[in-house]
Design an enzyme around this catalytic site. Structure first.
Site, mmCIF file in Angstrom:
data_model
loop_
_atom_site.group_PDB
_atom_site.id
_atom_site.type_symbol
_atom_site.label_atom_id
_atom_site.label_comp_id
_atom_site.label_asym_id
_atom_site.label_seq_id
_atom_site.Cartn_x
_atom_site.Cartn_y
_atom_site.Cartn_z
ATOM 1 C CE LYS A 94 -2.486 2.546 3.625
ATOM 2 N NZ LYS A 94 -1.393 3.148 4.376
ATOM 3 C CG ASN A 95 2.112 2.859 3.574
ATOM 4 O OD1 ASN A 95 0.977 3.247 3.282
ATOM 5 N ND2 ASN A 95 2.479 2.588 4.819
ATOM 6 C CB CYS A 123 -4.740 6.444 10.656
ATOM 7 S SG CYS A 123 -5.239 5.006 9.693
ATOM 8 N NE ARG A 164 -0.534 10.953 10.104
ATOM 9 C CZ ARG A 164 -0.882 9.819 9.470
ATOM 10 N NH1 ARG A 164 -2.057 9.282 9.667
ATOM 11 N NH2 ARG A 164 -0.037 9.229 8.653
ATOM 12 C CG ASP A 192 2.285 1.367 9.689
ATOM 13 O OD1 ASP A 192 1.949 2.240 10.501
ATOM 14 O OD2 ASP A 192 2.674 1.632 8.533
ATOM 15 N NE ARG A 201 -7.081 4.938 4.708
ATOM 16 C CZ ARG A 201 -6.145 5.069 5.640
ATOM 17 N NH1 ARG A 201 -6.465 5.056 6.906
ATOM 18 N NH2 ARG A 201 -4.882 5.241 5.310
HETATM 19 N N1 EPU Z 1 6.716 14.141 11.548
HETATM 20 C C1 EPU Z 1 7.040 15.429 11.859
HETATM 21 N N2 EPU Z 1 7.155 16.342 10.861
HETATM 22 C C2 EPU Z 1 6.949 16.025 9.553
HETATM 23 C C3 EPU Z 1 6.626 14.695 9.231
HETATM 24 C C4 EPU Z 1 6.510 13.769 10.253
HETATM 25 O O1 EPU Z 1 7.246 15.764 13.040
HETATM 26 O O2 EPU Z 1 7.075 16.905 8.700
HETATM 27 C C5 EPU Z 1 6.615 13.129 12.626
HETATM 28 C C6 EPU Z 1 5.206 12.548 12.737
HETATM 29 O O3 EPU Z 1 4.380 13.350 13.545
HETATM 30 C C7 EPU Z 1 5.493 11.178 13.333
HETATM 31 C C8 EPU Z 1 6.865 10.813 12.736
HETATM 32 O O4 EPU Z 1 7.434 12.033 12.282
HETATM 33 O O5 EPU Z 1 5.607 11.277 14.717
HETATM 34 C C9 EPU Z 1 6.815 9.840 11.590
HETATM 35 O O6 EPU Z 1 5.952 10.295 10.568
HETATM 36 P P1 EPU Z 1 6.132 9.919 9.028
HETATM 37 O O7 EPU Z 1 6.231 11.162 8.254
HETATM 38 O O8 EPU Z 1 7.223 8.901 8.911
HETATM 39 O O9 EPU Z 1 4.734 9.211 8.703
HETATM 40 P P2 EPU Z 1 3.876 9.334 7.380
HETATM 41 O O10 EPU Z 1 4.763 9.452 6.206
HETATM 42 O O11 EPU Z 1 2.804 10.337 7.559
HETATM 43 C C10 EPU Z 1 3.902 6.779 6.831
HETATM 44 C C11 EPU Z 1 2.886 5.715 6.607
HETATM 45 C C12 EPU Z 1 2.234 5.333 7.923
HETATM 46 C C13 EPU Z 1 3.300 4.907 8.921
HETATM 47 C C14 EPU Z 1 4.405 5.974 9.043
HETATM 48 C C15 EPU Z 1 5.573 5.533 9.897
HETATM 49 C C16 EPU Z 1 2.158 6.183 4.352
HETATM 50 C C17 EPU Z 1 1.082 6.663 3.463
HETATM 51 N N3 EPU Z 1 1.907 6.201 5.656
HETATM 52 O O12 EPU Z 1 3.194 7.894 7.349
HETATM 53 O O13 EPU Z 1 1.407 4.224 7.615
HETATM 54 O O14 EPU Z 1 2.728 4.690 10.188
HETATM 55 O O15 EPU Z 1 4.913 6.310 7.738
HETATM 56 O O16 EPU Z 1 6.144 4.366 9.398
HETATM 57 O O17 EPU Z 1 3.217 5.780 3.888
HETATM 58 C C18 EPU Z 1 -0.386 2.758 7.850
HETATM 59 O O18 EPU Z 1 -0.046 2.236 6.778
HETATM 60 O O19 EPU Z 1 -1.222 2.256 8.642
HETATM 61 C C19 EPU Z 1 0.221 4.030 8.228
HETATM 62 C C20 EPU Z 1 -0.318 4.833 9.117
#
Ligand code: EPU
Length: 414
Positions: A18-19, A113, A118, A301, A393
């Site tokens: 998915k990701n 989610c 975020r 995850d 999803r």
């Molecule tokens: N963060 C910041 N600033 C930013 C971006 C992130 O402080 O600009 C913090 C977030 O608040 C969090 C941490 O950094 O505490 C990690 O966030 P990250 O950006 O890595 O998460 P994401 O890219 O929004 C993806 C996956 C999530 C998964 C996370 C961590 C996708 C679409 N989503 O989210 O997947 O939990 O990486 O591995 O790739 C899921 O598939 O169920 C899911 C939630």
């Protein structure tokens, strides 16, 4: 509706990640040609991103159930459908690709989610370093640049989204961009491989530093998405939770190492093959301590699924959430099934109980929903899980795959 008590047995084939899919599909906007993308999972998030692309003028068609043919040459800077954008987190990748292609992006803050705040400050830091000006007005984000110029960016937080978004913005920029302290998840490597297959010059994905030499344009080509690490882990945990014997197929065992290691600690027998893993559950589940971390650490995850398993372990387990501020919302549902879990901030203390008892629970989010299904498979009696939209999803044919492994599970439509 799940009737617990059946040991899962047999084989399950894991779908595309998915990701990775939700990053690679919008990345086709950067390509001046036709992309054929194989092993695309048939899940709701993919349907949403495909609709968004079509609304923007892209030609997107399914060649077969798992192969997409995408031609984005007719995409314009036009407004994106806000309602669709809000449906999924990954719609923020449109910021990176539109900025990369048109030097202008106008995107609505994404949904997905809810794990507390975020922020996207690190994405914005990267875009600004590349020369963009970024304005935020409520939930709308507007980024614009005269041109994008290669640069050095150090991420203050290891972020999957920021790593991907900056990579997307930088592939067509002038000069070389170096992103330091990047995330190393398998789907980041997959996106870099996709971009390189289309003619980009991205090096270092999977290490702490990614170096992108800007190219003039990307050409079309064919690419196959990697298997879903989290879907694989979910079935591995389910096999262990039910004391079953399941061969999880079409996976990359290397991606599973942290999950494999923890399952072995709980007493399960795990055997690795070239592209599959067999999990044989133990009679008694041992308590373990876990901290979720960015890859190669234990995936956040997989946290709800493993907590569901540990809820019936012998002894006390401590699980620390090391990525998100608030990812224990599903615990209130687990408690309804009779689990003994105490959450204190980012830590959950799980006192294993003898058994869970079926009742009605909700999927609070995607992985929380998967955790409820695993809990239901272990519980005595019937567990009714609502809010399946979260599960849909990100998991393809979830109940069908469990049914094929012998689970007593069915989708009820009221
Ligand atoms: N963060 C910041 N600033 C930013 C971006 C992130 O402080 O600009 C913090 C977030 O608040 C969090 C941490 O950094 O505490 C990690 O966030 P990250 O950006 O890595 O998460 P994401 O890219 O929004 C993806 C996956 C999530 C998964 C996370 C961590 C996708 C679409 N989503 O989210 O997947 O939990 O990486 O591995 O790739 C899921 O598939 O169920 C899911 C939630």
């Amino acid at each position: 509706m799940v009737k617990g008590g059946k040991k899962l047995c047999g084989e399950v084939t894991v779908s595309g990640a998915k990701n990775a899919a939700v990053a690679i599909i919008p990345a086709a906007i950067l390509v001046d040609g036709v992309c054929t993308i194989e092993n695309v999972p048939n899940i709701q998030d993919v349907k949403v991103i495909v609709s968004i692309l079509k609304n923007m003028g892209a030609s997107v068609e399914y060649i077969d159930a798992y192969t997409l043919r995408i031609d984005c040459r007719n995409v314009t800077k036009q407004e994106k459908p806000d309602e669709m954008m809000r449906k999924m987190r990954a719609s923020y990748y449109l910021l990176g690709v539109l900025l990369g292609r048109f030097c202008e992006a106008n995107v609505t803050m994404p949904g997905g989610c809810n794990f507390g705040s975020r922020p996207i400050d690190q994405h914005i830091k990267g875009f600004e370093a590349l020369g963009a000006t970024v304005h935020q007005n409520g939930d709308a984000i507007f980024a614009t640049a005269e041109k994008l110029q290669g640069t050095s960016v150090y991420l203050d937080t290891v972020s999957v989204g920021a790593t991907i978004n900056i990579m997307l913005a930088a592939v067509l920029a002038e000069g070389t961009t170096e992103i330091e302290n990047v995330a190393k998840e398998p789907h980041i490597v997959d996106l870099a491989n996709f971009l390189n297959a289309m003619g980009a010059n991205v090096k270092g994905a999977g290490t702490d530093v990614i170096k992108i030499k800007g190219v003039k344009s990307l050409r079309g080509g064919t690419y196959s998405i990697i298997p879903d690490q989290i879907e694989a882990g979910t079935f591995m945990v389910a096999a262990a939770a039910t004391g079953g014997n399941v061969l999880v197929k079409n996976i990359i065992p290397k991606h599973m190492e942290s999950v494999t290691a923890k399952l072995i600690e709980t007493g399960a027998k795990v055997t690795e093959y070239d592209d599959s893993i067999r999990v044989e559950g133990a009679e008694e589940i041992e308590a373990v301590n876990i901290k979720t971390l960015p890859y190669p650490g234990f995936p956040t995850d997989m946290q709800p699924q493993i907590v569901a398993l540990l809820s019936v372990a012998k002894g006390t387990s401590n699980v620390i959430e090391g990525v998100w501020d608030n990812r224990f919302q599903y615990v209130t549902e687990l408690l309804k099934l009779g689990a003994d879990v105490r959450v204190d901030g980012k830590k959950a203390v799980i006192n294993g109980v003898a058994s869970l008892t079926g009742t009605q629970v909700a999927a609070t989010d995607l992985r929380g929903g998967a955790g409820m299904v695993i809990a239901g498979l272990m519980a005595q009696g019937v567990t009714e899980i609502t809010e399946l939209k979260h599960i849909d999803r990100g998991y393809e044919k979830f109940e069908e795959k469990f049914k094929a492994l012998g689970a007593d599970i069915q989708r009820v439509t009221y």
